[in-house]
Scaffold this motif. Sequence first.
Motif, PDB file in Angstrom:
ATOM      1  N   ASN A   1      -6.353   3.845 -20.615  1.00 57.09           N
ATOM      2  CA  ASN A   1      -4.738   3.524 -20.765  1.00 57.09           C
ATOM      3  C   ASN A   1      -4.579   4.067 -22.226  1.00 57.09           C
ATOM      4  N   THR A   2      -4.855   5.636 -22.268  1.00 55.47           N
ATOM      5  CA  THR A   2      -4.618   6.389 -23.510  1.00 55.47           C
ATOM      6  C   THR A   2      -3.902   7.598 -23.070  1.00 55.47           C
ATOM      7  N   VAL A   3      -2.991   8.270 -23.681  1.00 56.72           N
ATOM      8  CA  VAL A   3      -2.588   9.644 -23.633  1.00 56.72           C
ATOM      9  C   VAL A   3      -2.704  10.269 -24.990  1.00 56.72           C
ATOM     10  N   PHE A   4      -2.934  11.499 -24.821  1.00 60.35           N
ATOM     11  CA  PHE A   4      -3.448  12.566 -26.098  1.00 60.35           C
ATOM     12  C   PHE A   4      -2.374  13.553 -26.086  1.00 60.35           C
ATOM     13  N   LEU A   5      -2.400  13.854 -27.371  1.00 61.82           N
ATOM     14  CA  LEU A   5      -1.542  15.285 -27.627  1.00 61.82           C
ATOM     15  C   LEU A   5      -2.756  16.136 -28.759  1.00 61.82           C
ATOM     16  N   GLN A   6      -3.271  17.226 -27.894  1.00 61.70           N
ATOM     17  CA  GLN A   6      -4.125  18.082 -28.966  1.00 61.70           C
ATOM     18  C   GLN A   6      -3.111  19.019 -29.315  1.00 61.70           C
ATOM     19  N   MET A   7      -3.075  19.219 -30.670  1.00 66.57           N
ATOM     20  CA  MET A   7      -2.491  20.091 -31.287  1.00 66.57           C
ATOM     21  C   MET A   7      -3.019  21.234 -32.046  1.00 66.57           C
ATOM     22  N   ASN A   8      -3.237  22.478 -31.776  1.00 65.09           N
ATOM     23  CA  ASN A   8      -3.695  23.467 -32.309  1.00 65.09           C
ATOM     24  C   ASN A   8      -2.757  24.467 -32.911  1.00 65.09           C
ATOM     25  N   SER A   9      -3.263  25.336 -33.890  1.00 62.65           N
ATOM     26  CA  SER A   9      -2.383  26.187 -34.451  1.00 62.65           C
ATOM     27  C   SER A   9      -1.272  25.740 -35.267  1.00 62.65           C
ATOM     28  N   LEU A  10      -1.309  24.576 -35.716  1.00 70.22           N
ATOM     29  CA  LEU A  10      -0.281  23.787 -36.549  1.00 70.22           C
ATOM     30  C   LEU A  10       0.598  24.578 -37.550  1.00 70.22           C
ATOM     31  N   LYS A  11       1.697  24.330 -37.392  1.00 70.02           N
ATOM     32  CA  LYS A  11       2.541  25.234 -38.282  1.00 70.02           C
ATOM     33  C   LYS A  11       3.412  24.128 -39.021  1.00 70.02           C
ATOM     34  N   PRO A  12       4.013  24.702 -40.399  1.00 71.05           N
ATOM     35  CA  PRO A  12       4.706  23.702 -41.221  1.00 71.05           C
ATOM     36  C   PRO A  12       5.813  23.017 -40.553  1.00 71.05           C
ATOM     37  N   GLU A  13       6.395  23.814 -39.485  1.00 71.62           N
ATOM     38  CA  GLU A  13       7.503  23.424 -38.993  1.00 71.62           C
ATOM     39  C   GLU A  13       7.091  22.158 -37.769  1.00 71.62           C
ATOM     40  N   ASP A  14       6.029  21.857 -37.585  1.00 71.22           N
ATOM     41  CA  ASP A  14       5.572  20.992 -36.810  1.00 71.22           C
ATOM     42  C   ASP A  14       5.588  19.763 -37.619  1.00 71.22           C
ATOM     43  N   THR A  15       5.466  19.773 -38.733  1.00 67.85           N
ATOM     44  CA  THR A  15       5.727  18.361 -39.326  1.00 67.85           C
ATOM     45  C   THR A  15       6.842  17.467 -39.065  1.00 67.85           C
ATOM     46  N   ALA A  16       6.359  16.192 -38.677  1.00 64.98           N
ATOM     47  CA  ALA A  16       7.258  15.190 -38.273  1.00 64.98           C
ATOM     48  C   ALA A  16       6.662  14.112 -37.714  1.00 64.98           C
ATOM     49  N   VAL A  17       7.488  12.957 -37.793  1.00 65.44           N
ATOM     50  CA  VAL A  17       6.838  11.756 -37.183  1.00 65.44           C
ATOM     51  C   VAL A  17       6.681  11.876 -35.486  1.00 65.44           C
ATOM     52  N   TYR A  18       5.601  11.665 -34.913  1.00 63.43           N
ATOM     53  CA  TYR A  18       5.281  11.756 -33.588  1.00 63.43           C
ATOM     54  C   TYR A  18       5.212  10.505 -33.169  1.00 63.43           C
ATOM     55  N   TYR A  19       5.776  10.508 -31.817  1.00 65.02           N
ATOM     56  CA  TYR A  19       6.022   9.394 -31.165  1.00 65.02           C
ATOM     57  C   TYR A  19       5.600   9.472 -29.572  1.00 65.02           C
ATOM     58  N   CYS A  20       5.007   8.484 -28.773  1.00 64.44           N
ATOM     59  CA  CYS A  20       4.620   8.464 -27.666  1.00 64.44           C
ATOM     60  C   CYS A  20       5.817   7.502 -26.897  1.00 64.44           C
ATOM     61  N   ALA A  21       5.774   7.743 -25.659  1.00 62.21           N
ATOM     62  CA  ALA A  21       6.840   6.848 -24.949  1.00 62.21           C
ATOM     63  C   ALA A  21       6.481   6.828 -23.426  1.00 62.21           C
ATOM     64  N   LEU A  22       6.935   5.828 -23.000  1.00 61.42           N
ATOM     65  CA  LEU A  22       6.625   5.588 -21.428  1.00 61.42           C
ATOM     66  C   LEU A  22       7.844   5.423 -20.627  1.00 61.42           C
ATOM     67  N   ARG A  23       7.993   6.276 -19.421  1.00 65.79           N
ATOM     68  CA  ARG A  23       9.254   6.495 -18.858  1.00 65.79           C
ATOM     69  C   ARG A  23       9.002   5.482 -17.422  1.00 65.79           C
ATOM     70  N   VAL A  24      10.256   4.800 -17.566  1.00 65.74           N
ATOM     71  CA  VAL A  24      10.429   3.827 -16.205  1.00 65.74           C
ATOM     72  C   VAL A  24      11.434   4.568 -15.555  1.00 65.74           C
ATOM     73  N   LEU A  25      11.394   4.889 -14.325  1.00 64.80           N
ATOM     74  CA  LEU A  25      12.353   5.951 -13.512  1.00 64.80           C
ATOM     75  C   LEU A  25      12.852   6.755 -14.321  1.00 64.80           C
ATOM     76  N   SER A  26      13.817   7.111 -14.814  1.00 65.71           N
ATOM     77  CA  SER A  26      14.411   8.479 -15.437  1.00 65.71           C
ATOM     78  C   SER A  26      14.455   8.249 -16.688  1.00 65.71           C
ATOM     79  N   GLU A  27      14.158   7.110 -17.287  1.00 67.63           N
ATOM     80  CA  GLU A  27      14.389   6.898 -18.758  1.00 67.63           C
ATOM     81  C   GLU A  27      12.983   6.778 -19.685  1.00 67.63           C
ATOM     82  N   TYR A  28      12.901   7.008 -20.902  1.00 64.96           N
ATOM     83  CA  TYR A  28      11.748   6.643 -21.699  1.00 64.96           C
ATOM     84  C   TYR A  28      12.262   5.267 -22.219  1.00 64.96           C
ATOM     85  N   ASN A  29      11.826   4.011 -21.881  1.00 63.27           N
ATOM     86  CA  ASN A  29      12.447   2.915 -22.171  1.00 63.27           C
ATOM     87  C   ASN A  29      11.381   2.288 -23.393  1.00 63.27           C
ATOM     88  N   TYR A  30      10.288   2.699 -23.570  1.00 67.95           N
ATOM     89  CA  TYR A  30       9.098   2.225 -24.408  1.00 67.95           C
ATOM     90  C   TYR A  30       8.685   3.083 -25.153  1.00 67.95           C
TER      91      TYR A  30
END
Length: 117
Positions: free
Chosen positions: A77-106
């Motif tokens: 029950n896990t999703v991953f995001l492998q991030m390589n060659s990171l750049k300063p412009e990648d700086t952010a808060v990263y969120y995962c979300a679950l989509r129900v039908l056409s919207e990310y509700n969670y």
Amino acid sequence: QVQLVESGGGLVQAGDSLRLSCAASGRTFSSYTMGWFRQAPGKEREFVAAISSSGGIRYYADSVQGRFTISRDSAKNTVFLQMNSLKPEDTAVYYCALRVLSEYNYWGQGTQVAVSS
């Protein structure tokens, strides 16, 4: 009730890699598309990547195409995001979300990624 908990963020230097994880509970995880989004200071939240319920279809923002890889492990029950060659412009808060039908509700609470030059 769906719970999404991200982890794996941190402070790295440009060119480094990070792997974010998002653990899901409360729904049949394998039935839903999952996505990663990010929000940098002073900017709106933006789409990063998404993966279909089967894992067979993946979408990426142009800004991360070729550097980031989204994947999922339905047994864990896990999703991953492998991030390589990171750049300063990648700086952010990263969120995962679950989509129900056409919207990310969670949404998760987010994990901070900071990339220094």
